[in-house]
Scaffold this motif. Structure first.
Motif, PDB file in Angstrom:
ATOM      1  N   ARG A 217       0.829  -1.211   0.000  1.00 52.40           N
ATOM      2  CA  ARG A 217       0.000   0.000   0.000  1.00 52.40           C
ATOM      3  C   ARG A 217       0.862   1.259   0.000  1.00 52.40           C
ATOM      4  N   LEU A 218       2.011   1.180   0.676  1.00 54.12           N
ATOM      5  CA  LEU A 218       2.921   2.321   0.708  1.00 54.12           C
ATOM      6  C   LEU A 218       3.668   2.501  -0.604  1.00 54.12           C
ATOM      7  N   LEU A 219       3.832   1.423  -1.347  1.00 50.19           N
ATOM      8  CA  LEU A 219       4.662   1.461  -2.546  1.00 50.19           C
ATOM      9  C   LEU A 219       3.907   1.873  -3.804  1.00 50.19           C
ATOM     10  N   THR A 220       2.576   1.822  -3.768  1.00 52.89           N
ATOM     11  CA  THR A 220       1.811   2.135  -4.975  1.00 52.89           C
ATOM     12  C   THR A 220       0.460   2.710  -4.604  1.00 52.89           C
ATOM     13  N   ASP A 221      -0.118   3.486  -5.518  1.00 52.02           N
ATOM     14  CA  ASP A 221      -1.468   4.024  -5.356  1.00 52.02           C
ATOM     15  C   ASP A 221      -2.493   3.240  -6.175  1.00 52.02           C
ATOM     16  N   ARG A 222      -2.039   2.265  -6.932  1.00 55.19           N
ATOM     17  CA  ARG A 222      -2.930   1.493  -7.800  1.00 55.19           C
ATOM     18  C   ARG A 222      -3.240   0.148  -7.153  1.00 55.19           C
ATOM     19  N   LEU A 223      -4.530  -0.168  -7.060  1.00 56.24           N
ATOM     20  CA  LEU A 223      -4.941  -1.393  -6.389  1.00 56.24           C
ATOM     21  C   LEU A 223      -4.427  -2.634  -7.103  1.00 56.24           C
ATOM     22  N   GLY A 224      -4.447  -2.635  -8.444  1.00 62.16           N
ATOM     23  CA  GLY A 224      -3.972  -3.788  -9.181  1.00 62.16           C
ATOM     24  C   GLY A 224      -2.504  -4.083  -8.906  1.00 62.16           C
ATOM     25  N   VAL A 225      -1.695  -3.024  -8.876  1.00 61.96           N
ATOM     26  CA  VAL A 225      -0.268  -3.191  -8.581  1.00 61.96           C
ATOM     27  C   VAL A 225      -0.083  -3.632  -7.135  1.00 61.96           C
ATOM     28  N   MET A 226      -0.889  -3.093  -6.245  1.00 60.91           N
ATOM     29  CA  MET A 226      -0.814  -3.477  -4.837  1.00 60.91           C
ATOM     30  C   MET A 226      -1.078  -4.971  -4.651  1.00 60.91           C
ATOM     31  N   MET A 227      -2.063  -5.490  -5.377  1.00 61.40           N
ATOM     32  CA  MET A 227      -2.415  -6.902  -5.243  1.00 61.40           C
ATOM     33  C   MET A 227      -1.390  -7.811  -5.914  1.00 61.40           C
ATOM     34  N   LEU A 228      -0.518  -7.257  -6.713  1.00 65.38           N
ATOM     35  CA  LEU A 228       0.616  -8.017  -7.249  1.00 65.38           C
ATOM     36  C   LEU A 228       1.822  -7.936  -6.321  1.00 65.38           C
ATOM     37  N   LEU A 229       2.041  -6.759  -5.757  1.00 59.13           N
ATOM     38  CA  LEU A 229       3.199  -6.568  -4.889  1.00 59.13           C
ATOM     39  C   LEU A 229       3.060  -7.327  -3.570  1.00 59.13           C
ATOM     40  N   ALA A 230       1.851  -7.332  -2.996  1.00 55.04           N
ATOM     41  CA  ALA A 230       1.666  -7.945  -1.681  1.00 55.04           C
ATOM     42  C   ALA A 230       2.048  -9.424  -1.667  1.00 55.04           C
ATOM     43  N   PRO A 231       1.553 -10.255  -2.593  1.00 49.71           N
ATOM     44  CA  PRO A 231       1.982 -11.656  -2.577  1.00 49.71           C
ATOM     45  C   PRO A 231       3.460 -11.837  -2.895  1.00 49.71           C
ATOM     46  N   VAL A 232       4.024 -10.947  -3.720  1.00 47.02           N
ATOM     47  CA  VAL A 232       5.467 -11.033  -4.003  1.00 47.02           C
ATOM     48  C   VAL A 232       6.262 -10.769  -2.720  1.00 47.02           C
ATOM     49  N   ILE A 233       5.846  -9.747  -1.974  1.00 46.91           N
ATOM     50  CA  ILE A 233       6.532  -9.436  -0.713  1.00 46.91           C
ATOM     51  C   ILE A 233       6.371 -10.584   0.277  1.00 46.91           C
ATOM     52  N   GLY A 234       5.147 -11.108   0.384  1.00 46.55           N
ATOM     53  CA  GLY A 234       4.910 -12.206   1.314  1.00 46.55           C
ATOM     54  C   GLY A 234       5.671 -13.459   0.939  1.00 46.55           C
ATOM     55  N   GLY A 235       5.647 -13.820  -0.343  1.00 46.19           N
ATOM     56  CA  GLY A 235       6.362 -15.007  -0.787  1.00 46.19           C
ATOM     57  C   GLY A 235       7.862 -14.869  -0.614  1.00 46.19           C
ATOM     58  N   SER A 236       8.391 -13.697  -0.911  1.00 49.72           N
ATOM     59  CA  SER A 236       9.827 -13.467  -0.733  1.00 49.72           C
ATOM     60  C   SER A 236      10.217 -13.536   0.740  1.00 49.72           C
ATOM     61  N   ALA A 237       9.369 -12.976   1.606  1.00 45.72           N
ATOM     62  CA  ALA A 237       9.640 -13.048   3.041  1.00 45.72           C
ATOM     63  C   ALA A 237       9.636 -14.493   3.525  1.00 45.72           C
ATOM     64  N   ALA A 238       8.751 -15.319   2.957  1.00 51.33           N
ATOM     65  CA  ALA A 238       8.699 -16.732   3.340  1.00 51.33           C
ATOM     66  C   ALA A 238       9.976 -17.462   2.940  1.00 51.33           C
ATOM     67  N   VAL A 239      10.442 -17.223   1.728  1.00 45.61           N
ATOM     68  CA  VAL A 239      11.660 -17.890   1.247  1.00 45.61           C
ATOM     69  C   VAL A 239      12.872 -17.452   2.060  1.00 45.61           C
ATOM     70  N   VAL A 240      13.053 -16.132   2.198  1.00 48.73           N
ATOM     71  CA  VAL A 240      14.208 -15.617   2.938  1.00 48.73           C
ATOM     72  C   VAL A 240      14.118 -15.998   4.410  1.00 48.73           C
ATOM     73  N   GLY A 241      12.917 -15.928   4.968  1.00 51.97           N
ATOM     74  CA  GLY A 241      12.751 -16.276   6.369  1.00 51.97           C
ATOM     75  C   GLY A 241      13.053 -17.736   6.655  1.00 51.97           C
ATOM     76  N   LEU A 242      12.600 -18.633   5.767  1.00 54.64           N
ATOM     77  CA  LEU A 242      12.892 -20.052   5.965  1.00 54.64           C
ATOM     78  C   LEU A 242      14.376 -20.327   5.818  1.00 54.64           C
ATOM     79  N   TYR A 243      15.012 -19.665   4.870  1.00 51.92           N
ATOM     80  CA  TYR A 243      16.458 -19.832   4.684  1.00 51.92           C
ATOM     81  C   TYR A 243      17.228 -19.386   5.932  1.00 51.92           C
ATOM     82  N   LEU A 244      16.900 -18.216   6.460  1.00 55.33           N
ATOM     83  CA  LEU A 244      17.586 -17.719   7.651  1.00 55.33           C
ATOM     84  C   LEU A 244      17.275 -18.574   8.871  1.00 55.33           C
TER      85      LEU A 244
END
Length: 312
Positions: A217-244
């Motif tokens: 929500r902070l990174l974009t004003d467009r809802l469509g982009v927000m709904m793409l960014l949110a799962p990317v951020i969540g999925g990346s956090a899952a991968v990096v978090g599991l690795y660490l």
């Protein structure tokens, strides 16, 4: 641990639970990221917290009966979501009060149920904080199937959800069934929470639902982009978090949440339009430019007017 060692462990037959944990963590993060966008837009984070606790009695019953934890949590969560939606129609008591009543009531019921099982203390810790070692093959299939159902419903009802999140009264005037849309959204939040419990636990699952969507929500004003960014951020956090977590022997759920929180803080400070430091830098730069562009008769000799010949 290097990334190469981590990849080697992923394909190690003796560590079969690790790729399962990674798959469930990524799938649940993606689903929570998408559904969390509606939660953030509507400002219903308390609903997510209530659902996270409401699934606990169903999980406790499933544990006592040796059944599917995902299915037990889904049944309890959906039942609680329906009760919240129904009781919230009485405007005498506000929605947040109704949610609070069912939140603590459901969680207390779960504690009483699971306390009747032998060795419940260790199981209680697993449910509260998650565990990557107890993932069965059937849970992997259940999470994948539930994720596809959730994303399908989101795609089908996206416009209606957005309308209700932005303006409920206008949605009613447009002929939308706000009550049933509320129920469907509550159920989707419930399912997103349930499929995330095994890797992150009931205590931290709200972060997986809210934090990636808030960062997007902070990174974009467009809802469509927000709904793409949110799962990317969540999925990346899952991968990096599991690795660490695997590298430094830290709790999986807590590590994933810390990575997602770090991304949110970075967005809060450095987002292109809404970042705190970005706004300050833009403000300072604007003042500097304005100051340099403003003419000064004291510092610019050419700006002084010479007397005309007629006035001499």
């Amino acid at each position: 641990m290097s990334i190469t060692d981590f990849l080697t462990d992923l394909f190690n037959p003796n560590l079969a639970f690790l790729p399962k944990a990674l798959a469930i963590a990524v799938m649940s993060s993606i689903v929570c990221g998408v559904v969390g966008c509606y939660v953030v837009l509507r400002g219903m984070a308390f609903i997510g917290d209530a659902v996270a606790h409401a699934v606990f009695p169903g999980i406790a019953v499933a544990f006592v009966l040796q059944g599917s934890l995902v299915l037990g949590g889904a049944v309890a969560g959906v039942a609680t979501a329906l009760l919240i939606a129904i009781f919230s129609q009485n405007r005498r008591v506000k929605e947040d009060s109704i949610i609070g009543v069912f939140l603590v009531g459901a969680f207390a019921l779960g504690i009483v149920i699971i306390s009747q099982a032998p060795g419940y203390a260790g199981s209680l810790q697993q449910f509260l904080f998650g565990s990557i070692t107890g993932i069965a093959d059937r849970d992997l299939y259940v999470v994948g199937g539930a994720g596809l159902v959730i994303l399908g419903l989101v795609l089908a009802l996206h416009k209606e959800f957005v309308a209700v999140c932005l303006d409920r009264e206008m949605s009613r005037s447009m002929g939308l069934s706000v009550f049933w849309l509320d129920i469907v959204l509550y159920v989707l939040v419930t399912l997103a929470v349930v499929i995330s419990l095994q890797t992150i636990g009931t205590i931290l699952v709200l972060a997986l639902l809210i934090t990636p969507a808030a960062a997007a929500r902070l990174l974009t004003d467009r809802l469509g982009v927000m709904m793409l960014l949110a799962p990317v951020i969540g999925g990346s956090a899952a991968v990096v978090g599991l690795y660490l977590s695997w590298s430094y022997d830290t709790p999986v759920g807590g590590t994933i949440v810390l990575i997602a929180t770090a991304v949110f803080l970075a967005a809060w400070l450095l987002a292109p339009r809404h970042g705190l430091l970005t706004k300050r830098w833009r403000r300072v730069s604007g003042k500097d430019l304005a100051g340099s562009a403003r003419p000064s008769s004291l510092s610019n000799p050419s700006s002084r007017q010479e007397p005309s010949p007629a006035s001499r």
